[in-house]
Design an enzyme around this catalytic site. Structure first.
Site, short mmCIF file in Angstrom:
data_model
loop_
_atom_site.label_atom_id
_atom_site.label_comp_id
_atom_site.label_asym_id
_atom_site.label_seq_id
_atom_site.Cartn_x
_atom_site.Cartn_y
_atom_site.Cartn_z
N THR A 148 0.85 -1.18 0.07
CA THR A 148 -0.02 -0.09 0.03
C THR A 148 0.80 1.27 -0.18
OG1 THR A 148 -1.67 -1.09 1.19
CG2 THR A 148 -2.07 1.21 1.20
N ALA A 152 -2.06 4.46 -3.84
CA ALA A 152 -2.37 3.04 -4.29
C ALA A 152 -2.35 2.18 -3.17
CB ALA A 152 -1.02 2.55 -5.03
N ILE A 181 1.94 0.24 7.03
CA ILE A 181 2.32 -1.05 6.90
C ILE A 181 2.50 -1.74 8.41
CG2 ILE A 181 4.45 -2.38 6.25
CD1 ILE A 181 2.84 -0.82 4.07
N GLU A 390 -6.27 -5.81 3.58
CA GLU A 390 -5.96 -7.04 2.90
C GLU A 390 -7.09 -7.28 1.93
OE1 GLU A 390 -4.28 -10.58 4.67
OE2 GLU A 390 -3.57 -9.07 6.22
N THR A 392 -10.51 -5.06 0.30
CA THR A 392 -11.88 -4.26 0.82
C THR A 392 -12.81 -5.63 0.44
OG1 THR A 392 -12.35 -3.21 -1.18
CG2 THR A 392 -11.12 -1.98 0.53
#
Length: 411
Positions: A148, A152, A181, A390, A392
């Site tokens: 991520t 993005a 993260i 992880e 949507t």
């Protein structure tokens, strides 16, 4: 009033759920991890769930205890330092459910450390696995996984991804910015998806490398024991030997890993939903109103009957997806997508229902009268993110729709 984080209520799944799917080794893993969660994790769960995020508040003691107990070895083959189970995906998902029943924060830390970072490392060279994967199984190094970015997340296309890995000699120079993260503020390394002129590449980056900066932990609605943070990369040199897979394979490696991760998140949904269900059932059976237990009202009888059925479905879905992956199916769809969206929405719905059933007690973070704490308040805050990360739940529906209609129709 008893502190429910210290005095577990009866587990309704033990009598209501008849497990016809789990192989004996998976049943044994469930019992082992449940024992660990009750002995080691439950006494810490309230503080983990309530304390604001900081590096100092990361539940390192629980993490270290999981390493010492061999829980990080469950997902991996014997040659990679693991237990060499015949059904590692099902065993890992079951372990995550049992952790999430007590603390979803710790379940999420386990998921990223083992499934996302660890699973990606299984595609690495023997030398990299020796240096990084073996410590993951022992709990002596903490892993993170990064796809991520600020712009993005759901869209991992080359068009959207701005973090680049440009060729330089026998390696890459990485510049970019990754966001949200998990484990980043305390991790030793990250496996990272990057854009390059060779296509997408998956790289292992030591977070102590020159040019790497990790931001302070984000402050979130829930999952406060699961630290997330930004990773900033300014011309970070990464040797080619730390590339995982071949050039151009990065996106496939990341998506396959995320599919496994979605099974794990489905398991967290089942765990949280079961915990809230059990707390609500105990209250409905024992709380008196108008001269009878609250559970004597047909509304709650029917509501809990519906939720019990949904729990059966959620657990069976994630186990089926896990067993398909154990059989060698790289992308066990549509079951993985079905399990992820169904179980995580159930967790949110069941947490809300439990608070409603418990009235004022369910809404309390802490009751001043006797420091009473109700687990469902924590679970309500923790559950929402499971519908988002992880992949949507909207994307999970799209995956299922593609299986029904075909990509040429759904796009």
């Amino acid at each position: 009033m008893k502190d429910m984080t210290q005095s577990p209520v009866p587990r309704m799944a033990d009598t209501m759920y008849h497990d016809m799917l789990s192989p004996p080794e998976v049943v044994a893993i469930r019992a082992e991890v449940r024992d660990f969660a009750e002995r080691v994790l439950r006494p810490r769960a309230r503080a983990i769930g309530e304390t604001d995020e900081s590096v100092e508040s990361f539940p390192r003691d629980v993490f270290d205890a999981m390493g010492e107990a061999g829980l990080f070895r469950i997902p991996f083959s014997a040659q990679n330092g693991g237990r060499g189970l015949s059904h590692p995906v099902a065993a890992t998902a079951t372990a995550i459910e049992e952790l999430a029943y007590v603390s979803n924060s710790v379940a999420a830390v386990y998921d990223v450390h083992c499934i996302l970072a660890g699973r990606t490392m299984e595609r690495a060279s023997p030398e990299l696995r020796e240096e990084f994967l073996l410590p993951v199984t022992q709990g002596t190094k903490i892993g993170a996984f990064a796809t991520t970015e600020p712009e993005a997340s759901t869209d991992l296309s080359r068009r959207a991804m701005q973090t680049t890995a440009m060729r330089k000699g026998a390696g890459y120079v990485v510049t970019g910015h990754k966001r949200w993260i998990t484990n980043a503020p305390v991790a030793d390394f990250v496996t990272m998806l990057c854009n390059s002129d060779e296509g997408m590449v998956e790289l292992l980056i030591d977070l102590k490398s020159p040019g790497v900066r990790v931001g302070a932990p984000d402050r979130k609605l829930g999952n406060r024991g699961q630290l997330t943070g930004d990773i900033y990369l300014d011309k970070v040199e990464v040797p080619e030997a730390r590339r995982i897979g071949e050039p151009g394979e990065g996106l496939r490696i990341a998506l396959q890993t995320l599919t496994y991760g979605r099974i794990g998140i489905a398991a967290t949904g089942a765990g949280m939903a079961q915990a809230c269900f059990d707390e609500a059932m105990q209250h409905l059976k024992t709380r008196q109103a108008f001269g009878k237990p609250v559970g004597a009202n047909q509304h709650w009888q029917f509501k809990m009957a519906e939720r019990a059925t949904a729990l059966e479905n959620a657990r069976s879905l994630y186990l089926k997806a896990a067993l398909r992956m154990d059989q060698g199916t790289e992308f066990p769809e549509p079951e993985a997508a079905m399990a992820k969206y169904y179980a995580t929405e159930l967790a949110v719905d069941m947490a809300r229902d439990a608070i409603q059933a418990m009235g004022g007690y369910g809404f309390m973070r802490s009751l001043s009268h006797d420091d009473h704490h109700n687990l469902v308040e924590t679970m309500y805050r923790d559950a929402k993110i499971a519908e988002i990360y992880e992949g949507t739940n909207e994307i999970q529906r799209l995956v299922i729709a593609r299986a029904l209609f075909g990509k040429e129709l759904t796009g």
